[in-house]
Design a protein around this motif. Structure first.
Motif, mmCIF file in Angstrom:
data_model
loop_
_atom_site.group_PDB
_atom_site.id
_atom_site.type_symbol
_atom_site.label_atom_id
_atom_site.label_comp_id
_atom_site.label_asym_id
_atom_site.label_seq_id
_atom_site.Cartn_x
_atom_site.Cartn_y
_atom_site.Cartn_z
ATOM 1 N N VAL A 158 0.894 -1.496 0.191
ATOM 2 C CA VAL A 158 0.085 0.188 -0.065
ATOM 3 C C VAL A 158 0.943 1.466 0.145
ATOM 4 N N GLU A 159 1.654 1.285 1.108
ATOM 5 C CA GLU A 159 2.589 2.452 1.125
ATOM 6 C C GLU A 159 3.462 2.444 -0.249
ATOM 7 N N GLU A 160 3.802 1.338 -0.816
ATOM 8 C CA GLU A 160 4.671 1.404 -1.966
ATOM 9 C C GLU A 160 4.064 1.921 -3.191
ATOM 10 N N ALA A 161 2.645 1.543 -3.226
ATOM 11 C CA ALA A 161 1.876 2.209 -4.333
ATOM 12 C C ALA A 161 2.096 3.550 -4.268
ATOM 13 N N PHE A 162 1.708 4.268 -3.158
ATOM 14 C CA PHE A 162 1.709 5.739 -3.005
ATOM 15 C C PHE A 162 3.104 6.248 -3.475
ATOM 16 N N LEU A 163 4.124 5.699 -2.818
ATOM 17 C CA LEU A 163 5.353 6.208 -2.845
ATOM 18 C C LEU A 163 5.950 6.063 -4.257
ATOM 19 N N LYS A 164 5.642 4.945 -4.778
ATOM 20 C CA LYS A 164 6.056 4.819 -6.284
ATOM 21 C C LYS A 164 5.384 5.854 -7.117
ATOM 22 N N CYS A 165 4.256 6.315 -6.992
ATOM 23 C CA CYS A 165 3.804 7.194 -7.835
ATOM 24 C C CYS A 165 4.220 8.555 -7.651
ATOM 25 N N ALA A 166 4.537 8.968 -6.159
ATOM 26 C CA ALA A 166 5.123 10.112 -5.762
ATOM 27 C C ALA A 166 6.573 10.425 -6.437
ATOM 28 N N ARG A 167 7.400 9.098 -6.445
ATOM 29 C CA ARG A 167 8.839 9.004 -6.779
ATOM 30 C C ARG A 167 8.645 9.486 -8.264
ATOM 31 N N THR A 168 7.918 8.809 -8.956
ATOM 32 C CA THR A 168 7.685 8.806 -10.522
ATOM 33 C C THR A 168 7.600 10.436 -10.842
ATOM 34 N N ILE A 169 6.697 10.992 -10.091
ATOM 35 C CA ILE A 169 6.169 12.359 -10.413
ATOM 36 C C ILE A 169 7.540 13.332 -10.035
ATOM 37 N N LEU A 170 8.151 13.031 -8.834
ATOM 38 C CA LEU A 170 9.391 13.695 -8.588
ATOM 39 C C LEU A 170 10.488 13.638 -9.780
ATOM 40 N N ASN A 171 10.858 12.397 -10.266
ATOM 41 C CA ASN A 171 11.657 12.302 -11.242
ATOM 42 C C ASN A 171 11.400 13.132 -12.662
ATOM 43 N N LYS A 172 10.050 12.966 -12.674
ATOM 44 C CA LYS A 172 9.557 13.740 -13.796
ATOM 45 C C LYS A 172 9.877 15.228 -13.890
ATOM 46 N N ILE A 173 9.714 15.675 -12.571
ATOM 47 C CA ILE A 173 9.928 16.973 -12.250
ATOM 48 C C ILE A 173 11.428 17.505 -12.555
ATOM 49 N N ASP A 174 12.263 16.532 -12.014
ATOM 50 C CA ASP A 174 13.646 16.474 -11.979
ATOM 51 C C ASP A 174 14.230 16.629 -13.738
ATOM 52 N N SER A 175 13.593 15.866 -14.491
ATOM 53 C CA SER A 175 13.701 15.691 -15.891
ATOM 54 C C SER A 175 13.360 16.804 -16.566
ATOM 55 N N GLY A 176 12.434 17.614 -16.142
ATOM 56 C CA GLY A 176 11.622 18.528 -16.775
ATOM 57 C C GLY A 176 10.644 18.179 -17.426
ATOM 58 N N GLU A 177 10.256 17.041 -17.417
ATOM 59 C CA GLU A 177 8.979 16.354 -18.125
ATOM 60 C C GLU A 177 7.868 16.942 -17.600
ATOM 61 N N LEU A 178 7.928 17.363 -16.447
ATOM 62 C CA LEU A 178 6.793 17.950 -15.459
ATOM 63 C C LEU A 178 7.054 19.232 -15.122
#
Lengths: 213, 507
Positions: A158-178
């Protein structure tokens, strides 16, 4: 009550009725299974600050009603969501079959860039399984979703699901995708909120939101 | 026995003349002279329901404060507002009198009924009163056997599946609904399934479950079904249908009304672009059953059944006004999310029974305003989104409107004396002749006493006894020629209309 965080993400939990959306949320927020839960009518909320890759992120989670006829109403909640948990019940093929429709709603109403993680919930009910892991992971791949099987009962993944989603968003911010600055991205910088919380306002009570969501 | 009033009473329509073998049953019930004897179509909850209904208020309130506190979401340190026993007994006897002469009270003293609903219906009579107010009772009389017929039918699996998933999710802390497959959940299933068969085009909406559950806490399944029908068709038409358009429209109406009630709250919500659906969907669709503390739910429903959707709007407006109505309150609601959180975690003070009811009664939002706003919003809807797909019948604002809209003659809602007298019923003794009114009344009380309903506490007054007797005896299977009790009712109601007047001092 001033919380410090770097980012604030708006999350949705969507999927058919009775798949365990509210229980997932409850497990994530309270760390326990909600035995006697009501079904959701309209929308429920929860929030939690998590640590992801050295950043503190506040997740603001909107948990929606699953019944088909509520869609006309829940649509108004989708706007400006950065991430979503798309939930089905591994013991109910019907809930799996409606995933495509939910996904379309999320991408058209929230944002085409919304980061979605597919959650096959009720993993603990293995003997009653109707949807195989393989089948669902293919669906996830075809639709560019992340995928986990979860159990709101045991808390598994459960925790993983939320965290995984959050991590992906952060990565996309870092890469400039978001771009968090973009209107309706579902992302806010935490410091703006902090300023608001720390400085008690004088005469005028209301300030327009920095972000358009 | 005077013949005049008897002739003046119009003959009931055929529906009412077909209770299943009334004379036989009557004879038997008369012989037994116990109100506990079940008779077809009567308002007589099975003992297990009865038990719960009797204890409703305290029981449920306790369960609910537990629920809320253990939930952690909203600590309602909520205490039941105890009505002094004496006052309660007085109210019971007044309500009993009203229920026994319902049509007359509705026709002549509707304002009084409204006032008494605002003061709160005594718990022991609440279930009956709701059935009378909503017209559910009339529906049941007009459609004898209909519920049983629906109950026997298999039902569409598409709906059954969703309903079954929701059964254990209604008031899971309530004694009645606590066990899986227990009678509470079974009845809930029956009522909801029956509705999907009654209105196949509407089917089942998840928000109907809490409504039905609250009804079932107060009455047996058949009665609950007809009350649910009235709520879905008369009070809140369109709320539960496919596109939920009616609820969206009411969201707009609510928001527009808020502008006058609390400009500060209105401004705040519109600045933050918070769609009314974000906070009012559950409020309105469940008639606050899942929002307010239990004692407040009951008081709101008492008024709602009498005055209609206006009450729901007013409660919503009062809550909004008190949650967001001043700059100080808004200071902690800087963002959209914070504002919505505030509306979901309302202050217990605002929701507390006496305070809330007072505010709701005093809030000057009328049916006319709501209707006017409805037209405006409907026009706006048509301009922006085209014609609404779901054509719901017009909504009826409360008990009186529903009564007046009832087409054609209908069997009068008549008192429920313990002994029903039918001139042509072959019964022993002197009972085969209509009795003069006073005798009937006495008989009724005597019987109630004899039935042992009074043996629980010496404090229990006459009202209770009569209540028990009245409950046990259905008005709907009065045979058509049974005019003697009607006559007596007439007399009694005349009495009561004048004599009760000066005593109405409660609250």
């Amino acid at each position: 009550m001033a919380e410090t965080y770097d980012f604030l993400f708006k999350f949705l939990v969507i999927g058919s009725a009775g798949t365990g959306k509210s229980c997932l949320l409850h497990q994530f927020i309270e760390n326990k299974f909600k035995q006697d839960s009501n079904h959701t009518i309209g929308v429920e909320f929860g929030s939690r600050v998590v640590n992801v890759g050295g950043k503190t992120v506040k997740l603001q989670i909107w948990d929606t009603a699953g019944q088909e006829r509520f869609r006309s109403v829940t649509r108004s909640y989708y706007r400006g969501a950065a991430g979503a948990l798309l939930v089905y019940d591994i013991t109910s093929r019907e809930t799996y079959n409606s995933l495509a429709a939910w996904l379309t709603d999320a991408r058209t109403l929230a944002s085409p860039n919304i980061v979605v993680i597919l959650c096959g919930n009720k993993k603990d009910l293995e003997p009653e399984r109707e949807v195989t892991f393989l089948e669902a992971s293919r669906f996830a791949q075809e639709n560019e979703l992340m995928f986990l099987e979860t159990s709101a009962l045991t808390g598994e993944n459960v925790e993983e699901a939320f965290l995984k989603c959050a991590r992906t968003i952060l990565n996309k911010i870092d890469s400039g995708e978001l771009d968090p600055e973009r209107m309706g991205s579902g992302i806010q910088y935490g410091d703006a909120s902090l300023r608001q919380l720390r400085q008690p306002r004088s005469a005028q009570a209301v300030a327009p939101q920095p972000c358009g969501c | 026995m005077p013949a005049g009033p008897v002739q003046a009473v119009p003959p009931p329509p055929p529906v009412a003349t077909e209770p299943k073998q009334p004379t036989e049953e009557e004879a038997s019930s008369k012989e037994d002279s116990t109100p506990s004897k079940p008779v077809v179509g009567i308002i007589y909850p099975p003992p297990e329901v009865r038990n719960i209904v009797d204890k409703t208020a305290c029981f449920v309130a306790r369960a609910f404060s537990l629920l809320v506190i253990s939930d952690g979401s909203c600590p309602l340190f909520h205490r039941l507002e105890e009505v002094p026993l004496e006052v309660l007994r007085q109210r019971e006897s007044k309500w009993l009198d009203m229920l026994n002469n319902w049509d007359k009270w509705m026709a002549k003293k509707h304002k009084k009924i409204r006032l008494r609903c605002q003061k709160g219906i005594p718990p022991s009579l609440r279930g009956r009163a709701w059935q009378y107010l909503s017209g559910g009772k009339v529906k049941l009389q007009q459609n004898p056997g209909k519920f049983d017929e629906l109950d026997m039918s298999p039902g569409d699996p598409k709906w059954l599946d969703v309903i079954e998933r929701d059964l254990h999710r209604q008031f899971p802390f309530h004694e009645m609904f606590v066990s899986r497959g227990g009678h509470g959940q079974q009845d809930l299933f029956r009522v909801l399934k029956a509705y999907t068969l009654h209105r196949p085009e509407e089917g089942y909406c998840q928000a109907q479950a809490p409504i039905a559950a609250v009804l079932l806490m107060h009455m047996p399944a058949e009665q609950a079904f007809w009350c649910l029908v009235q709520i879905c068709e008369k009070y809140l038409p369109g709320y539960y249908s496919e596109k939920l358009e009616a609820i969206q429209l009411d969201g707009e109406i609510l928001f527009s009304l808020l502008q006058k009630v609390s400009p500060v709250a209105h401004k705040h919500l519109s600045r933050q672009k918070i769609d009314p659906l974000l906070y009012m969907t559950e409020w309105f669709m469940c008639a606050f059953a899942r929002t307010l503390p239990w004692s407040s739910v009951l008081r709101v429903w008492d008024m709602f059944f009498c005055e209609g959707v206006k009450i729901i709007f007013r409660v919503g407006l009062v809550l909004l006004k008190h949650a967001l109505g001043s700059p100080e309150k808004l200071r902690a609601c800087q963002g959209q999310y914070e504002t919505i959180e505030r509306l979901r975690g309302l202050s217990p003070k605002v929701m507390q029974e006496a305070f809330l009811v007072q505010e709701v009664v005093e809030l000057p939002v009328t049916e006319r305003q709501i209707e006017r706003e409805h037209l405006i919003q409907l026009r706006r809807w048509q301009e922006t989104r085209g014609e609404p797909q779901c054509r719901s019948p017009p909504r009826l604002h409360g008990a009186k409107a529903i009564l007046e809209a009832e087409p054609g003659p209908r069997p009068a809602l008549k008192p429920s004396p313990s002994i029903r007298l039918s001139p042509d019923a072959p019964v022993p003794g002197s009972q085969d002749k209509p009795k003069p009114p006073k005798q009937v009344q006495k008989e009724q009380q005597k019987q109630a006493k004899a039935s042992g309903q009074l043996d629980q506490a010496p404090a229990m007054g006459q009202a209770e006894a009569v209540a028990a007797a009245g409950d046990a005896c259905p008005p709907q299977d009065l045979p058509p020629k049974d005019l003697a009790p009607q006559d007596s009712a007439h007399h009694r109601s005349q009495e009561s209309l004048t004599s009760q007047e000066s005593e109405d001092t409660y609250l």
